[in-house]
Design an enzyme around this catalytic site. Sequence first.
Site, PDB file in Angstrom:
ATOM      1  N   MET A   1      75.661 -10.955   0.045  1.00  9.60           N
ATOM      2  CA  MET A   1      75.250 -11.203  -1.299  1.00  9.60           C
ATOM      3  C   MET A   1      75.554 -12.657  -1.556  1.00  9.60           C
ATOM      4  O   MET A   1      76.605 -13.065  -1.121  1.00  9.60           O
ATOM      5  CB  MET A   1      76.055 -10.227  -2.056  1.00  9.60           C
ATOM      6  CG  MET A   1      76.199  -9.888  -3.439  1.00  9.60           C
ATOM      7  SD  MET A   1      76.261 -10.800  -4.811  1.00  9.60           S
ATOM      8  CE  MET A   1      77.526 -11.834  -4.893  1.00  9.60           C
ATOM      9  N   PRO A   2      74.759 -13.476  -2.063  1.00 12.92           N
ATOM     10  CA  PRO A   2      73.591 -13.172  -2.890  1.00 12.92           C
ATOM     11  C   PRO A   2      72.354 -12.734  -2.085  1.00 12.92           C
ATOM     12  O   PRO A   2      72.318 -12.874  -0.878  1.00 12.92           O
ATOM     13  CB  PRO A   2      73.304 -14.487  -3.614  1.00 12.92           C
ATOM     14  CG  PRO A   2      73.913 -15.543  -2.776  1.00 12.92           C
ATOM     15  CD  PRO A   2      75.065 -14.914  -2.050  1.00 12.92           C
ATOM     16  N   LEU A   3      71.400 -12.210  -2.828  1.00 13.84           N
ATOM     17  CA  LEU A   3      70.121 -11.781  -2.271  1.00 13.84           C
ATOM     18  C   LEU A   3      69.110 -12.906  -2.486  1.00 13.84           C
ATOM     19  O   LEU A   3      68.893 -13.335  -3.620  1.00 13.84           O
ATOM     20  CB  LEU A   3      69.655 -10.507  -2.962  1.00 13.84           C
ATOM     21  CG  LEU A   3      68.232 -10.035  -2.692  1.00 13.84           C
ATOM     22  CD1 LEU A   3      68.023  -9.720  -1.222  1.00 13.84           C
ATOM     23  CD2 LEU A   3      67.914  -8.818  -3.549  1.00 13.84           C
ATOM     24  N   THR A  72      69.325 -13.712  -6.450  1.00 12.71           N
ATOM     25  CA  THR A  72      70.023 -12.771  -7.314  1.00 12.71           C
ATOM     26  C   THR A  72      71.478 -12.767  -6.870  1.00 12.71           C
ATOM     27  O   THR A  72      71.769 -12.578  -5.684  1.00 12.71           O
ATOM     28  CB  THR A  72      69.422 -11.356  -7.205  1.00 12.71           C
ATOM     29  OG1 THR A  72      68.029 -11.428  -7.526  1.00 12.71           O
ATOM     30  CG2 THR A  72      70.115 -10.398  -8.149  1.00 12.71           C
TER      31      THR A  72
END
Length: 129
Positions: A1-3, A72
């Site tokens: 993460m992040p995406l 994201t």
Amino acid sequence: MPLLRFDLVAGRSPEELRALLDAAHDAVVEAFEVPGGDRYQVVHQHPRGELVVHDTDLGIERTDAVVLLQMTSRQRSREQKEAFYRLLTRNLEKECGIAPSDVVVSVVENSDADWSFGHGRAQFLTGEL
């Protein structure tokens, strides 16, 4: 993460895509201090003419090498985001020959409760991460 979700004009080779994804991942790791194995990336390729990326009247010239990136992520500081933008454009120019003028980034923030990495659990909330 992040995406990271990349929108690109179709036509890059598998090697070019790998270099782009690696360059972006290196920027994420450095700017956000995430583990190297923390990697989530999706590429969407569009036929020429189906990806429109104007410059918001800033006088920025775009080419078919344009990279539209939507990230994201959990909340990040302004300093981290600005470092990411600098590192990303530096890496993409150095590793892929993509001009900084062809890189557009949009950040969408969410919270720990908005992530499940598998097994039906919210690992940030359960303490697994």
